[in-house]
Design an enzyme around this catalytic site. Structure first.
Site, short mmCIF file in Angstrom:
data_model
loop_
_atom_site.label_atom_id
_atom_site.label_comp_id
_atom_site.label_asym_id
_atom_site.label_seq_id
_atom_site.Cartn_x
_atom_site.Cartn_y
_atom_site.Cartn_z
N ASP A 69 -11.53 -1.53 -9.41
CA ASP A 69 -11.40 -0.38 -10.30
C ASP A 69 -10.19 -0.47 -11.21
O ASP A 69 -10.17 0.17 -12.27
CB ASP A 69 -11.32 0.91 -9.49
N TYR A 77 -28.87 8.69 1.63
CA TYR A 77 -29.25 7.48 2.36
C TYR A 77 -28.52 7.45 3.69
O TYR A 77 -27.48 8.08 3.88
CB TYR A 77 -28.94 6.22 1.55
N ARG A 85 -17.75 4.35 3.51
CA ARG A 85 -16.63 3.62 2.91
C ARG A 85 -15.58 3.25 3.96
O ARG A 85 -15.03 2.15 3.94
CB ARG A 85 -15.96 4.47 1.83
N GLU A 123 0.85 -1.19 0.00
CA GLU A 123 0.00 0.00 0.00
C GLU A 123 0.88 1.24 0.00
O GLU A 123 1.79 1.38 0.82
CB GLU A 123 -0.93 0.00 1.22
N GLN A 124 0.61 2.17 -0.92
CA GLN A 124 1.46 3.34 -1.06
C GLN A 124 1.27 4.37 0.04
O GLN A 124 2.18 5.15 0.33
CB GLN A 124 1.22 4.00 -2.42
#
Length: 406
Positions: A305, A215, A106, A32-33
């Protein structure tokens, strides 16, 4: 399997992939960067297909602790305010699909995946480590990081997002596609939400060249609000022309958004006014996948993605990453001796058509949501005539397809 797989990226897709592979007995190096694991952004929606994946991983209680479970999706006209259609969720989704429909922040989804991954002894989490390049050999892959370190593995899974470096080396340096849409995102505590908008529902407001969705998240204590309008950064929206499209957050002013919304109804404007801090994103994607070669080649595969970035008009971005990861886990679990090129080829064959369909449907929904004239009239008439049968997505919510055919 006494194997080692390298995962580029420690976001939702990367952690989901690490968890799925570790549960199958695969040792994993996550690169992970960033300097810390975390997620930016706001809310997301998980259909029954994604909730099914989390349930299979034993994460239902963690999800219930942080998510909301809306009872319906309401579609309303952004200008006149009238109800255009409704899809019952809640108990209906549970009965029809065996899993509920969830909405959450998220960061909460990322956190529950991180906690689960940290309990797996076969996972090594590496921060401030960014992939620079890789080399495939008949025996494995050699991943080189920006600081010159070499990380060996039997396979490499690129989970490094829209701007994926793994993708560039695998498929070439093709620019992302600008959608011409901007997303204003904000959060508001439930106590500050107008009383008429506090229902436990997903509300989608459709207007000409725009739509707004809100929501509940964080177990219903907060509401996520997203307004999507047509425009370009710096041309009446946010920072100067030429703002870096790779930058996740852009400060924005509510006045810009209100100008873009135009004559919206009072209920919608009350919700917009309740948000005190807006962030602005430029929405980019890629054309839908055209074949399995865009998912995997040899010992290298793409996930989420990095493979199939989505416009947010079907609310399936995180869900497709979870499905990808679950598929890899299923295949790995069924292979006591891994032939990684063959395994990743099966993964690609299993996933690419479904992901391409979701990409295409998401793009089409954007056109329908923002319609004017005859298309808008036809959309509204169809929702009134066909009701839930038009808005439901059984082909989607019954997934993910099992690569083992079970």
């Amino acid at each position: 399997m006494n194997e080692n797989v390298v995962i580029a990226g420690g976001g939702i897709g990367g952690l989901a992939c690490a968890l799925a592979l570790a549960r199958a007995g695969v040792s994993v190096d996550v690169l992970e960067q960033a300097s810390a694991f975390g997620e930016v952004g706001a809310g997301l929606q998980l259909g029954p297909n994604a909730v099914r994946v989390l349930d299979d991983w034993g994460l239902t209680d963690d999800l219930k602790a942080c998510a909301a479970f809306p009872v319906a999706l309401w579609v309303r006209d952004a200008h006149g305010g009238e109800r255009l259609g409704q899809l019952r969720l809640g108990a209906r989704a549970q009965t029809r699909y065996g899993q509920p429909y969830a909405t959450l922040h998220r960061a909460d989804l990322h956190s529950l995946l991180l906690r689960a991954v940290q309990q797996e002894p076969g996972v090594s989490l590496n921060l401030q480590t960014r992939v620079a390049a890789y080399e495939q050999t008949p025996e494995g892959v050699q991943v080189t990081t920006e600081d010159g370190a070499v990380v060996p593995g039997q396979a490499l899974i690129g989970c490094d997002g829209l701007w994926s470096r793994v993708r560039v080396q695998m498929l070439g340096a093709h620019p992302v596609r600008a959608s011409g849409h901007l997303a204003y995102r904000g959060m508001v505590h439930r106590d500050q939400v107008p009383a008429a908008q506090r229902e436990n529902v997903v509300t989608a407001w459709l207007g000409t060249r725009l739509h707004v969705v809100h929501y509940p998240v964080r177990a219903g204590e907060w509401f996520n609000v997203v307004a999507v309008v047509h425009g370009v950064l710096g041309q009446g929206h946010g920072g100067p022309v030429g703002s870096d499209p790779q930058s996740w957050s852009h400060e924005a002013q509510a006045a810009d958004l209100k100008t873009a919304l135009g004559p919206a109804c009072s209920d919608l404007m009350a919700m917009i006014d309740a948000v005190t801090d807006w962030k602005l994103w430029s929405l980019n994607d890629r054309t839908p996948m055209t074949g399995p070669h865009e998912h995997a080649q040899g010992r290298v595969a793409l996930l989420g993605d990095a493979a199939h970035p989505l416009r947010p008009y079907l609310a399936q971005g995180a869900a497709m990453a979870l499905e990808d990861a679950w598929t890899l886990g299923r295949l790995s679990d069924a292979a006591p001796v891994a032939d990684w090129p063959a395994l990743l080829s099966t993964y690609a064959q299993t996933r690419w058509r479904r992901n391409a369909r979701v990409q295409s449907r998401s793009q089409r929904n954007g056109t329908i949501f923002h319609a004017s004239g005859l298309l808008r009239w036809g959309r509204n008439s169809a929702m009134a005539l066909l009701g839930e049968s038009l808005m439901d997505n059984a082909w989607l919510y019954e997934g993910p397809p099992d690569p083992l055919g079970n």
